[in-house]
Design a protein around this motif. Structure first.
Motif, PDB file in Angstrom:
ATOM      1  N   LEU A  17      34.150   1.100 -64.859  1.00  0.00           N
ATOM      2  CA  LEU A  17      33.923   0.621 -64.106  1.00  0.00           C
ATOM      3  C   LEU A  17      34.487  -0.562 -64.108  1.00  0.00           C
ATOM      4  O   LEU A  17      33.853  -1.216 -65.273  1.00  0.00           O
ATOM      5  N   GLU A  73      34.373   1.150 -56.402  1.00  0.00           N
ATOM      6  CA  GLU A  73      33.731   1.792 -57.047  1.00  0.00           C
ATOM      7  C   GLU A  73      32.534   2.750 -56.513  1.00  0.00           C
ATOM      8  O   GLU A  73      31.291   2.025 -57.178  1.00  0.00           O
ATOM      9  N   VAL A  82      38.216   7.037 -59.041  1.00  0.00           N
ATOM     10  CA  VAL A  82      36.765   6.678 -58.390  1.00  0.00           C
ATOM     11  C   VAL A  82      37.442   5.698 -57.696  1.00  0.00           C
ATOM     12  O   VAL A  82      38.807   5.287 -58.057  1.00  0.00           O
TER      13      VAL A  82
END
Length: 288
Positions: free
Chosen positions: A165, A215, A211
């Motif tokens: 991420l 996110e 993703v």
């Protein structure tokens, strides 16, 4: 960047393509430039966000390629195949997912062995990297390699996909070949997964996770040919639908609708949309 698996007669290779240029009208595709040839199977590869380095995972180890100088170095060696890799957003750490279920965070800033025995110099036209085995099977070749891969996270089966991420590079998602999907925190390695995502179906296939740009959503396709979307934060399954009769082995979530070639088909402001690839073809799937 593209990596090839290799065959029984030759190892895999790593290629790069400049997608900013025009397509070769004669070939109908972009031209790929080979930047490294290996004498081992290449299971996976990933490129740093700044485009300066590429990591590649093979049987018995992982390597690092400087895309500017074409210099090769080891990241770490392991007895188990490295099936998945992912740079964190800063490019300082590479996550390596192993066939034995381990996930090893490797710091690329540590001192590395640039030219192990048998590796030609960076100026050699064909850069072949033989993987060296340790003197005793199952042990690290030296303390430096052990230190680089000493912090492990364990999953229940072979790690087939990793996603980091960018909003917080301490967090990443991993999936294993038994259908397990979890969220991890690099600061809490000993704790294991901090969030689980139920419902994914897998037994042996190399299935990816993706993703969305915000996110907030996680997507994967299962061996049951069902596409599933979860909330990353809560783990709630918010979408599940069978849309094909073969599993989706490639997924891509565009950064915005402008990435969709300007086609009128995609001009509608959908709540979400993603590309899905299977043996049956390429599909675009979207919400309302």
């Amino acid at each position: 960047m593209v990596a090839t698996l290799g065959s029984g007669e030759s190892g895999g290779s790593v290629y790069i393509m400049d997608l900013s240029g025009t397509i070769d009208s004669a070939m109908g595709s972009w031209t790929a430039c080979r930047v490294a040839s290996l004498d081992r199977t290449v299971w996976t590869a990933d490129c740093s966000s700044d485009g300066t380095h590429a990591a590649f995972g093979m049987d018995h180890g992982a390597g690092l390629l400087d895309l500017e100088t074409r210099g090769l170095s080891w990241l770490c060696r392991s007895k188990s195949d490295i099936l998945s890799q992912k740079f964190v957003h800063s490019g300082n750490v590479v996550l390596c997912g192993l066939r034995n279920g381990s996930i090893a965070p490797v710091d690329v800033r540590q001192k590395r062995h640039n030219h192990p025995t048998g590796v030609p110099s960076a100026s050699t036209a064909r850069r072949t990297v033989p993987m060296l085995r340790s003197k005793h099977q199952g042990r690290w070749r030296n303390q430096a390699d052990k230190d680089k891969c000493s912090r492990y996270i364990s999953m229940s089966s072979a790690v087939c996909s990793l996603v980091t991420l960018s909003s917080d590079e301490n967090y990443f998602l991993g999936s294993s070949m038994d259908g397990c999907i979890k969220l991890f925190d690099l600061r809490l390695i000993q704790k294991g997964g901090i969030q689980s995502y139920e419902g994914h179906v897998n037994s042996h296939t190399h299935l990816p996770l993706v993703v969305d740009p915000s996110e907030t959503l996680l997507m994967s396709g299962g061996e049951d040919c069902t596409v599933r979307i979860w909330s990353i934060k809560t783990g709630e399954l918010i979408f599940a639908q069978s849309v094909c009769d073969t599993p989706f082995t490639a997924l891509c979530w565009p950064e915005s609708s402008r990435d969709l070639c300007g086609s009128s088909l995609f001009d509608v402001n959908h709540s979400w949309g993603a590309w899905l690839g299977s043996r049956n073809g390429l599909f675009y799937m979207h919400g309302t």
